[in-house]
Design a protein around this motif. Structure first.
Motif, mmCIF file in Angstrom:
data_model
loop_
_atom_site.group_PDB
_atom_site.id
_atom_site.type_symbol
_atom_site.label_atom_id
_atom_site.label_comp_id
_atom_site.label_asym_id
_atom_site.label_seq_id
_atom_site.Cartn_x
_atom_site.Cartn_y
_atom_site.Cartn_z
ATOM 1 N N TRP A 1 0.820 -1.212 0.000
ATOM 2 C CA TRP A 1 0.000 0.000 0.000
ATOM 3 C C TRP A 1 0.856 1.264 0.000
ATOM 4 O O TRP A 1 0.376 2.341 -0.379
ATOM 5 N N LEU A 2 2.111 1.151 0.405
ATOM 6 C CA LEU A 2 3.009 2.306 0.338
ATOM 7 C C LEU A 2 3.230 2.720 -1.113
ATOM 8 O O LEU A 2 3.288 3.912 -1.432
ATOM 9 N N GLU A 3 3.360 1.733 -1.992
ATOM 10 C CA GLU A 3 3.574 2.023 -3.407
ATOM 11 C C GLU A 3 2.330 2.660 -4.022
ATOM 12 O O GLU A 3 2.422 3.608 -4.804
ATOM 13 N N PHE A 4 1.178 2.115 -3.673
ATOM 14 C CA PHE A 4 -0.069 2.682 -4.190
ATOM 15 C C PHE A 4 -0.231 4.120 -3.723
ATOM 16 O O PHE A 4 -0.564 5.011 -4.509
ATOM 17 N N TRP A 5 0.025 4.349 -2.444
ATOM 18 C CA TRP A 5 -0.141 5.700 -1.896
ATOM 19 C C TRP A 5 0.820 6.684 -2.560
ATOM 20 O O TRP A 5 0.452 7.816 -2.876
ATOM 21 N N ILE B 1 -1.972 -2.256 7.659
ATOM 22 C CA ILE B 1 -1.840 -1.331 6.530
ATOM 23 C C ILE B 1 -1.711 0.102 7.038
ATOM 24 O O ILE B 1 -0.839 0.862 6.594
ATOM 25 N N LEU B 2 -2.567 0.483 7.980
ATOM 26 C CA LEU B 2 -2.495 1.836 8.543
ATOM 27 C C LEU B 2 -1.152 2.059 9.236
ATOM 28 O O LEU B 2 -0.557 3.141 9.124
ATOM 29 N N ALA B 3 -0.677 1.039 9.937
ATOM 30 C CA ALA B 3 0.618 1.157 10.615
ATOM 31 C C ALA B 3 1.746 1.357 9.609
ATOM 32 O O ALA B 3 2.648 2.179 9.826
ATOM 33 N N GLU B 4 1.700 0.640 8.498
ATOM 34 C CA GLU B 4 2.749 0.773 7.483
ATOM 35 C C GLU B 4 2.722 2.158 6.845
ATOM 36 O O GLU B 4 3.778 2.726 6.539
ATOM 37 N N LEU B 5 1.539 2.706 6.630
ATOM 38 C CA LEU B 5 1.450 4.047 6.052
ATOM 39 C C LEU B 5 2.055 5.088 6.995
ATOM 40 O O LEU B 5 2.677 6.057 6.548
ATOM 41 N N ILE B 6 1.873 4.882 8.293
ATOM 42 C CA ILE B 6 2.470 5.790 9.276
ATOM 43 C C ILE B 6 3.977 5.587 9.339
ATOM 44 O O ILE B 6 4.758 6.543 9.244
ATOM 45 N N LYS B 7 4.403 4.353 9.481
ATOM 46 C CA LYS B 7 5.826 4.051 9.623
ATOM 47 C C LYS B 7 6.601 4.360 8.349
ATOM 48 O O LYS B 7 7.789 4.681 8.403
ATOM 49 N N GLY B 8 5.927 4.257 7.211
ATOM 50 C CA GLY B 8 6.578 4.556 5.937
ATOM 51 C C GLY B 8 6.555 6.032 5.589
ATOM 52 O O GLY B 8 6.936 6.415 4.485
ATOM 53 N N HIS B 9 6.098 6.865 6.540
ATOM 54 C CA HIS B 9 6.059 8.323 6.368
ATOM 55 C C HIS B 9 5.196 8.745 5.179
ATOM 56 O O HIS B 9 5.462 9.754 4.532
ATOM 57 N N ARG B 10 4.155 7.951 4.911
ATOM 58 C CA ARG B 10 3.225 8.327 3.847
ATOM 59 C C ARG B 10 2.122 9.238 4.379
ATOM 60 O O ARG B 10 1.640 10.109 3.670
#
Length: 248
Positions: free
Chosen positions: A75-79, A114-123
């Motif tokens: 989801w980081l790539e999509f975002w 997914i939400l955690a990855e968006l936060i941790k990935g600085h998205r």
């Protein structure tokens, strides 16, 4: 030699034709790559934060139902492909659409991770997540433990801890702010249960009672008990029989 009027155009060598939107060739073999290409050429949200619901539903159908996103980090790539402005209502609007869809259609890996990855990935910033959750989960029950799974993954790593998320400026105080804001969005009974289960999970991860963990000082344990009492409509002394986590 100058070309005379009426001369035929020279034939272009085969294989030299310019290709446009080559991502369409991968719609079957690599649907995530193809979707990123499509998203990059589309306008999903306007300046006021209004999302094109038709396009969004199509994208989420591919990501979630067709399982183009095989893991939360996809989801980081999509975002990133969305290229949303950092400031403004667009990010919260799009994230709200994602949350709303995923509450009814479970994505691979779960919505919380997914939400955690968006936060941790600085998205996305935590404020964006808070706003999106408030818009989509207010008064709801969190039967899938979405908040719990998100919050456990962004719990700050302590100086003597072997697990947790380490990031400059990320602390227990910042983590607790998002705990309070998100758990309070839920139906109070659900918030009470989910917070209690989160605290039990934190205790299990550390393999040490919360009251014995350096991170959980007495003032912090008191904050946890106060929030549980507020959500559950209980007195402090009644908490001891509700959960296994040791809060005193």
């Amino acid at each position: 030699m100058a070309k005379r009027k009426g001369d035929a155009e020279p034939e272009k060598p085969e294989g030299k034709a310019q290709r446009v939107n080559t991502w369409t060739d991968f719609s079957s073999s690599d649907p995530l790559y193809a979707l990123k290409g499509e998203v990059a050429t589309a306008s999903l949200v306007d300046d006021a934060g209004a999302v094109d619901d038709v396009k969004m539903a199509q994208y989420l159908e591919v990501l979630v139902v067709q399982k183009a996103a095989q893991k939360p980090k996809d989801w980081l790539e999509f975002w990133q492909a969305l290229e949303l402005p950092v400031q403004g209502p667009q990010q919260a609007a799009v994230l709200g659409s994602i949350i709303h869809f995923c509450l009814d259609h479970a994505p691979v890996g779960g919505l919380g991770p997914i939400l955690a990855e968006l936060i941790k990935g600085h998205r996305v910033k935590t404020k964006v997540v808070e706003d999106a959750l408030e818009a989509t989960m207010v008064g709801r029950e969190d039967s899938e433990g979405v908040l719990r799974e998100m919050l456990i993954r962004i719990f700050p790593k302590g100086p003597q801890s072997e697990w947790g998320w380490s990031r400059t400026g990320w602390s227990w105080q910042e983590w607790w702010k998002i705990v309070q804001k998100t758990m309070s969005v839920l139906h109070p009974t659900s918030g009470f249960v989910e917070l209690g289960l989160l605290l039990e999970r934190l205790e299990a991860e550390a393999q040490l009672p919360l009251v014995e963990q350096p991170t959980w000082t007495q003032p912090r344990l008191k904050k946890a008990r106060e929030l549980l009492c507020e959500l559950g409509g209980l007195e402090d002394w009644e908490l001891d029989s509700c959960f296994n986590a040791r809060l005193r």
